[in-house]
Write an enzyme that holds these catalytic residues in place. Sequence first.
Site, PDB file in Angstrom:
ATOM      1  N   ASP A 141     -25.101 -47.186  36.435  1.00 43.17           N
ATOM      2  CA  ASP A 141     -25.591 -48.209  35.778  1.00 43.17           C
ATOM      3  C   ASP A 141     -24.507 -49.250  35.224  1.00 43.17           C
ATOM      4  O   ASP A 141     -24.924 -50.285  34.782  1.00 43.17           O
ATOM      5  CB  ASP A 141     -26.447 -47.693  34.428  1.00 43.17           C
ATOM      6  N   LYS A 182     -37.422 -46.278  40.428  1.00 43.64           N
ATOM      7  CA  LYS A 182     -36.277 -46.159  40.662  1.00 43.64           C
ATOM      8  C   LYS A 182     -35.951 -45.061  41.676  1.00 43.64           C
ATOM      9  O   LYS A 182     -35.155 -44.882  42.658  1.00 43.64           O
ATOM     10  CB  LYS A 182     -35.156 -45.819  39.554  1.00 43.64           C
ATOM     11  N   GLN A 209     -32.304 -43.155  31.340  1.00 39.88           N
ATOM     12  CA  GLN A 209     -32.966 -44.217  30.901  1.00 39.88           C
ATOM     13  C   GLN A 209     -33.127 -44.613  29.561  1.00 39.88           C
ATOM     14  O   GLN A 209     -33.254 -43.776  28.550  1.00 39.88           O
ATOM     15  CB  GLN A 209     -34.616 -44.078  31.383  1.00 39.88           C
TER      16      GLN A 209
END
Length: 285
Positions: free
Chosen positions: A120, A53, A97
């Site tokens: 997200d 990412k 995460q």
Amino acid sequence: MTAQLIDGNALSRQLRAEVAQRASTLKTQGTTPGLAVILVGDNSASQVYVRNKVKACEDAGFHSVLEKYDASMTEAELLARVEALNNDPSIHGILVQLPLPKHIDDHKVIETISPAKDVDGFHVASAGALMVGEVGFKACTPYGCMKMLESIGMKDLRGKHAVVIGRSNIVGKPMAMMLLAANATVTITHSGTADLAAMTRQADVVVAAVGKRNVLTADMVKPGAVVIDVGMNRNDEGKLCGDVDFGGVKEVAGFITPVPGGVGPMTITMLLVNTMEAAERASVG
Ligand code: NAP
């Protein structure tokens, strides 16, 4: 019949080039898109995801910050870091995460992220916005699947029946909402569905998001259907594979996504798209 592949790598390259162009335009106006990624603990898969990412952000010309913390970090300390990033004007997107260590409540952490920076798309505000058709951030994996459908001319799914296999909050449910917003008739199936094959055989689009090999086999697919495989599993040789029996289904389907090289790269691409969008929204105030 042999299905046409929907190439997630090629589509990602195209979308990432568009994002890099938008980033360079925004920079000339004084704003560099910024993403902060927080990793707590030493989960090896998470470390790979996070690295990919951050690298994708750098390639697109974004400002990226990777914060790594020991698994002993407390929930209060993590919430304080998220709050600090909420108030940092150089950061437009925040990604924590998952999974987090067991002593930290995932839900509490996600709900602490400002909805304006929830790239997200996991915040309740983002899920709610999707549900009622308001502006928010779409969860990256299903958003990537929608872009794959768009790439084969299926942006408007009026008159089409889509069957989603799986109902998780991060894939199955938002996937179903996005298909519905694109005017499809949608059936959501899960482990309690009595006759999965009877459902999938009626589908013009099948999205498999289960996490088990061979959940969808050739006899379960209508000839010419579009098959999107979100699953990430390992086969007997240890190689990455999806939920779909690719070899069999590609002989029946009209379009199919491979694993690897399908939905996987699209997820990070849509994270870039969301971060770009967050930076553009912030720059217009
Ligand atoms: P999850 O939370 O474990 O959800 C799996 C879903 O599958 C559940 O709704 C479950 O039903 C359903 N299910 C289980 N067995 C079934 C069966 N035999 N028939 C029909 N439905 C069944 O998983 P997830 O987080 O959504 O992830 C799904 C897969 O996608 C995993 O392989 C994951 O690694 C992959 N994934 C890939 C990406 C990517 O970027 N490519 C991103 C996210 C996830 P119940 O609800 O009834 O238990």
